[in-house]
Design a protein around this motif. Sequence first.
Motif, PDB file in Angstrom:
ATOM      1  N   ASP A 192     -97.440  33.413-147.704  1.00 17.58           N
ATOM      2  CA  ASP A 192     -96.260  34.212-147.996  1.00 17.58           C
ATOM      3  C   ASP A 192     -96.668  35.616-148.457  1.00 17.58           C
ATOM      4  O   ASP A 192     -97.844  35.977-148.412  1.00 17.58           O
ATOM      5  CB  ASP A 192     -95.375  33.515-149.035  1.00 17.58           C
ATOM      6  CG  ASP A 192     -96.070  33.348-150.391  1.00 17.58           C
ATOM      7  OD1 ASP A 192     -97.079  34.043-150.635  1.00 17.58           O
ATOM      8  OD2 ASP A 192     -95.598  32.535-151.201  1.00 17.58           O
ATOM      9  N   PHE A 229     -97.575  28.397-147.632  1.00 20.46           N
ATOM     10  CA  PHE A 229     -96.267  27.754-147.660  1.00 20.46           C
ATOM     11  C   PHE A 229     -96.016  26.870-146.440  1.00 20.46           C
ATOM     12  O   PHE A 229     -95.084  26.060-146.442  1.00 20.46           O
ATOM     13  CB  PHE A 229     -95.149  28.789-147.778  1.00 20.46           C
ATOM     14  CG  PHE A 229     -94.884  29.565-146.512  1.00 20.46           C
ATOM     15  CD1 PHE A 229     -93.938  29.133-145.592  1.00 20.46           C
ATOM     16  CD2 PHE A 229     -95.583  30.727-146.238  1.00 20.46           C
ATOM     17  CE1 PHE A 229     -93.692  29.849-144.429  1.00 20.46           C
ATOM     18  CE2 PHE A 229     -95.349  31.447-145.087  1.00 20.46           C
ATOM     19  CZ  PHE A 229     -94.402  30.999-144.167  1.00 20.46           C
ATOM     20  N   ALA A 282     -90.962  32.876-151.085  1.00 17.65           N
ATOM     21  CA  ALA A 282     -90.555  31.512-151.426  1.00 17.65           C
ATOM     22  C   ALA A 282     -89.350  31.497-152.363  1.00 17.65           C
ATOM     23  O   ALA A 282     -88.484  30.625-152.261  1.00 17.65           O
ATOM     24  CB  ALA A 282     -91.733  30.766-152.058  1.00 17.65           C
TER      25      ALA A 282
END
Length: 726
Positions: free
Chosen positions: A112, A118, A371
């Motif tokens: 990310d 992620f 996120a």
Amino acid sequence: MGDSGRKKPPLVAENRYGAKSKPAPKKKAAPKKAVKRKPAPSRKPAKKRHPVVAFVLGIFRWIWRIIWGFTWRVSLVSVLIIGLAVGYVYSTLPDVRTLLDGRARGSVTLLDRDNQVFAWRGDQFGGVVTADGVSPDLKNAVVATEDKRFYWHFGVSPRGVASAVRINLREGRGPLSGHGGSTITQQTAKLLCLGVEYDQDAWESEAAYVQDCRRGSLWRKAKEAVYAVAMEFKYSKDDILSIYMNRAYMGGGAYGAEAAAQRYFGKHAAVLSPAEGAMLAGLLTAPSSLAPTSNLKRSQDRAATVLRLMNEQGYLTDEETAYWQDNPATLSQAAKANAGGYFADWVMASGPEFFTRNTTEDVILKTTFDARIQKAAEEGLQWVFDNKVRQGSKAQAAIVVMSADGAVRGMVGGRDTTAIGAFNRAVHAKRQTGSAFKPFVYGTALDLGYHYDDLVNDAPYCLDIPGSGEWCPKNYTNKHYGEVTLTWALKNSLNIPAVKISEAAGRENVRKVASGFGIESNLADGPALALGASESSLLEMTGAYAGILNGGSSVTPYGLVELRLQGDSNPLMGTGGGIGERVITESAARTLIYMMEKVVSDGTGGRAALPGWEVAGKTGTTQAARDAWFIGFTADYVVGVWMGYDDNTPLTGVTGGGLPAEIFHEVMMRVNEGATPKALPAFVPQPKPKPKTKPKRRTSDDIGEAIDNAIDNAIDNLIQDLFGRN
């Protein structure tokens, strides 16, 4: 007297000179006592068998001699053949280091914006590990679960095979169906496909190759056993275990212990706890169904069984077993979130194919993904569906969150937010945009010199369309409002003024502006263009609104920031999008932002308002409410929301200013949590300049004065041309 005439005997022994002495007289031996012997038992005469019985027994003896003679000869030949086969396979086995990574394609690890993992795609591989380099608890768990006699057999375990056959028969299956009784060495031989490498020209697909490698026929089992024995001669036990732990699939796209440790726990395989090692070992039986990302509780229950086996085999004490069963392994934050599936799929599809979908290298992709924003989008969507949508509704929704430069921060392609490889409605669904298209109409007009306070007559209006006849647009309310300003018409989403402005500005100009902002779909040719009759994706529309926010320049939505090979520090490629060419003037863009802010503060988008924040946006509802849109922005982020049914079923009681605007509100409330409100980059409105007054009729004196002034000016200009200007 007594010796006359007698010869005296010599004084010396006769045998001094070798004379033979006379033998002494033998003594008589004492007579031997007679020994009484027991009489031998009298033998009974052999009983003669019945001729028929004797004949049958003779036949059996003859058959036995034939069988025995045949058996030992066949056994000897079989041993020789097996020995030759083992020797041949032994000669073909490569160096153990070449067998540790057997993937047909590479892995893709997605980071990310903060460089945190992620998502993963491809055949994830964390790197080569060895049996003595991983956590001892992981090593012990694998042996205890898969082959407790691994260090004692020669590659094949007859006892294990017999036990597996017995279990299979007891459970009503064939002797070779179900439990195979395979040792770790045999499983490794199967993972190596008995030395047959994947060839694209020889197999329809990689799946067909794997399926053939896993066949369980009797002949295949025999070849597998020979290969396993050859491996035992060629490699050490730890070498075989190393191959196994690098090649075994452990669910979640992870091949090997290191990849699985990183995938599920965010740590190296060398530092796994007994509970974590037991969980990975438990995946080997059924990696897809037992993967902790699929069902954590089921995976923990399986790990508890592995811990019990480790205790029974002496790897853990009773106290250690009880402790780790009471404190099972849990997922890392990235694995637990399981977020960004739609985003990851989009980045993979938009990147270069040879480095994403078909890569044979291990690739690292740094992305724009956030996120925290992704979580806000997912939670906001879930809240609205839980609290505002009737239970059992099959309606779908999609969300895109991006920065003004086109950097996508979050993406939801459907209500199943954890889906991977699913249909992404944010990218692939092409739907009519409705009134969400109107900002491009007004942006075109403003760019051509229109003013936000210009008046347009909202009255019945019809156009004659060649080949189709008369077409008369109607407002959503079926009312007319007379003379209204452009701002009032936009904030209330009136249709008739939008069509009139589009026709006055020119449809071709409107199409050009919309295309310039990134609407790549085919745009309608007729006057319905102004009402969003064309189809577009949510990603395109959100990117186009980002162009308005950044001051009127085009935007290419992007998610990829940097691509590099694992282990390399130099990237192979960089950002694939961003701000492009100017589409409308900055002044026109700022004016349009001002008008769109009124949509939220005083118009159809009121449900999208955020306390303390300036928000601009536009609602959109298509014919029969088959699609509902709200796309809006603050100073930092643009958020696009679409809602509808996959089969185009009309929504019930839903417009763009309803549930889509509420989804925007819930998402942005979470995105802006803790942030300081910022003002939109809109202009400060100024009243429309008054038209110039009509000039007075001039008198003759005025005309004479004007002529004198003109002559004086002409003389001055002539002198300056001759003698130079200051």
